[in-house]
Design a protein around this motif. Structure first.
Motif, mmCIF file in Angstrom:
data_model
loop_
_atom_site.group_PDB
_atom_site.id
_atom_site.type_symbol
_atom_site.label_atom_id
_atom_site.label_comp_id
_atom_site.label_asym_id
_atom_site.label_seq_id
_atom_site.Cartn_x
_atom_site.Cartn_y
_atom_site.Cartn_z
ATOM 1 N N CYS A 74 0.807 -1.230 0.000
ATOM 2 C CA CYS A 74 0.000 0.000 0.000
ATOM 3 C C CYS A 74 0.835 1.273 0.000
ATOM 4 O O CYS A 74 0.446 2.283 0.576
ATOM 5 N N TRP A 75 1.989 1.254 -0.613
ATOM 6 C CA TRP A 75 2.856 2.433 -0.734
ATOM 7 C C TRP A 75 2.930 2.789 -2.205
ATOM 8 O O TRP A 75 3.266 1.942 -3.033
ATOM 9 N N PRO A 76 2.614 4.031 -2.564
ATOM 10 C CA PRO A 76 2.594 4.389 -3.980
ATOM 11 C C PRO A 76 3.967 4.409 -4.644
ATOM 12 O O PRO A 76 4.060 4.476 -5.858
ATOM 13 N N GLY A 77 5.004 4.363 -3.870
ATOM 14 C CA GLY A 77 6.348 4.372 -4.424
ATOM 15 C C GLY A 77 7.098 5.632 -4.048
ATOM 16 O O GLY A 77 6.512 6.645 -3.688
ATOM 17 N N CYS A 78 8.393 5.552 -4.120
ATOM 18 C CA CYS A 78 9.266 6.656 -3.731
ATOM 19 C C CYS A 78 9.111 7.830 -4.688
ATOM 20 O O CYS A 78 9.392 7.694 -5.873
ATOM 21 N N PRO A 79 8.689 8.976 -4.168
ATOM 22 C CA PRO A 79 8.560 10.151 -5.040
ATOM 23 C C PRO A 79 9.894 10.850 -5.279
ATOM 24 O O PRO A 79 9.949 11.815 -6.040
ATOM 25 N N HIS A 80 10.965 10.376 -4.658
ATOM 26 C CA HIS A 80 12.261 11.033 -4.754
ATOM 27 C C HIS A 80 13.133 10.530 -5.901
ATOM 28 O O HIS A 80 14.189 11.090 -6.152
ATOM 29 N N ARG A 81 12.690 9.465 -6.565
ATOM 30 C CA ARG A 81 13.461 8.937 -7.684
ATOM 31 C C ARG A 81 13.367 9.896 -8.855
ATOM 32 O O ARG A 81 12.297 10.405 -9.174
ATOM 33 N N ASP A 82 14.488 10.117 -9.518
ATOM 34 C CA ASP A 82 14.470 11.018 -10.675
ATOM 35 C C ASP A 82 14.665 10.273 -11.994
ATOM 36 O O ASP A 82 14.813 10.895 -13.036
ATOM 37 N N PRO A 86 6.667 10.626 -11.715
ATOM 38 C CA PRO A 86 5.736 10.047 -10.735
ATOM 39 C C PRO A 86 4.508 9.461 -11.434
ATOM 40 O O PRO A 86 4.000 10.025 -12.404
ATOM 41 N N SER A 87 4.048 8.329 -10.923
ATOM 42 C CA SER A 87 2.839 7.709 -11.474
ATOM 43 C C SER A 87 1.617 8.545 -11.092
ATOM 44 O O SER A 87 1.685 9.435 -10.235
ATOM 45 N N ARG A 88 0.474 8.240 -11.688
ATOM 46 C CA ARG A 88 -0.759 8.963 -11.348
ATOM 47 C C ARG A 88 -1.102 8.776 -9.874
ATOM 48 O O ARG A 88 -1.573 9.693 -9.225
ATOM 49 N N TRP A 89 -0.858 7.557 -9.358
ATOM 50 C CA TRP A 89 -1.145 7.282 -7.951
ATOM 51 C C TRP A 89 -0.236 8.128 -7.056
ATOM 52 O O TRP A 89 -0.683 8.722 -6.085
ATOM 53 N N GLN A 90 1.040 8.217 -7.393
ATOM 54 C CA GLN A 90 1.957 9.051 -6.612
ATOM 55 C C GLN A 90 1.518 10.514 -6.650
ATOM 56 O O GLN A 90 1.545 11.192 -5.627
ATOM 57 N N GLN A 91 1.098 10.982 -7.807
ATOM 58 C CA GLN A 91 0.644 12.362 -7.927
ATOM 59 C C GLN A 91 -0.605 12.598 -7.075
ATOM 60 O O GLN A 91 -0.710 13.618 -6.392
ATOM 61 N N ALA A 92 -1.525 11.646 -7.097
ATOM 62 C CA ALA A 92 -2.757 11.779 -6.298
ATOM 63 C C ALA A 92 -2.438 11.753 -4.808
ATOM 64 O O ALA A 92 -2.997 12.527 -4.030
ATOM 65 N N MET A 93 -1.520 10.867 -4.396
ATOM 66 C CA MET A 93 -1.145 10.779 -2.986
ATOM 67 C C MET A 93 -0.444 12.067 -2.537
ATOM 68 O O MET A 93 -0.676 12.549 -1.438
ATOM 69 N N ALA A 94 0.392 12.628 -3.388
ATOM 70 C CA ALA A 94 1.084 13.879 -3.054
ATOM 71 C C ALA A 94 0.082 15.021 -2.917
ATOM 72 O O ALA A 94 0.191 15.848 -2.016
ATOM 73 N N ALA A 95 -0.902 15.047 -3.797
ATOM 74 C CA ALA A 95 -1.929 16.085 -3.719
ATOM 75 C C ALA A 95 -2.731 15.952 -2.427
ATOM 76 O O ALA A 95 -3.049 16.961 -1.782
ATOM 77 N N LYS A 96 -3.044 14.719 -2.048
ATOM 78 C CA LYS A 96 -3.774 14.489 -0.784
ATOM 79 C C LYS A 96 -2.951 14.970 0.397
ATOM 80 O O LYS A 96 -3.455 15.602 1.310
#
Length: 100
Positions: A74-82, A86-96
């Motif tokens: 249940c972790w969308p993945g590391c947003p720090h990788r360059d 970011p996937s759509r799920w990571q973007q949605a989680m960051a917005a939340k």
């Protein structure tokens, strides 16, 4: 060379290293993860805002590895990788997270 394998972006803090090194079988599981898998677990632990959450995530990291999981559940993945956007799920989680 370190006897503790790290992630691709993140380095494990002392509390996580201590917990993993406390059991040779758990350390072997950790060392057997891919660098990306280790990175995901480290990032998940580091993302905790409270000490109690961090401690719980460290315990859960060990449990999940013992259950055969190679990345945190249940972790969308590391947003720090360059190396990838970011996937759509990571973007949605960051917005939340930003909305809090």
């Amino acid at each position: 060379m370190s006897d503790f394998a790290e992630g691709t972006v993140h380095r494990a803090a002392d509390d996580l290293k201590t917990a993993i090194r406390a059991d040779a079988d758990v350390l072997a599981l950790w060392q057997g993860l891919t660098p990306l898998g280790r990175n995901e677990f480290i990032c998940w632990v580091e993302d905790a805002r409270q000490a109690a959450t961090r401690e719980r995530r460290i315990r859960r990291t060990i449990e999940e590895m013992q259950e055969g999981k190679r990345r945190p559940c249940c972790w969308p993945g590391c947003p720090h990788r360059d190396d990838k956007p970011p996937s759509r799920w990571q973007q949605a989680m960051a917005a939340k997270k930003d909305a809090r």
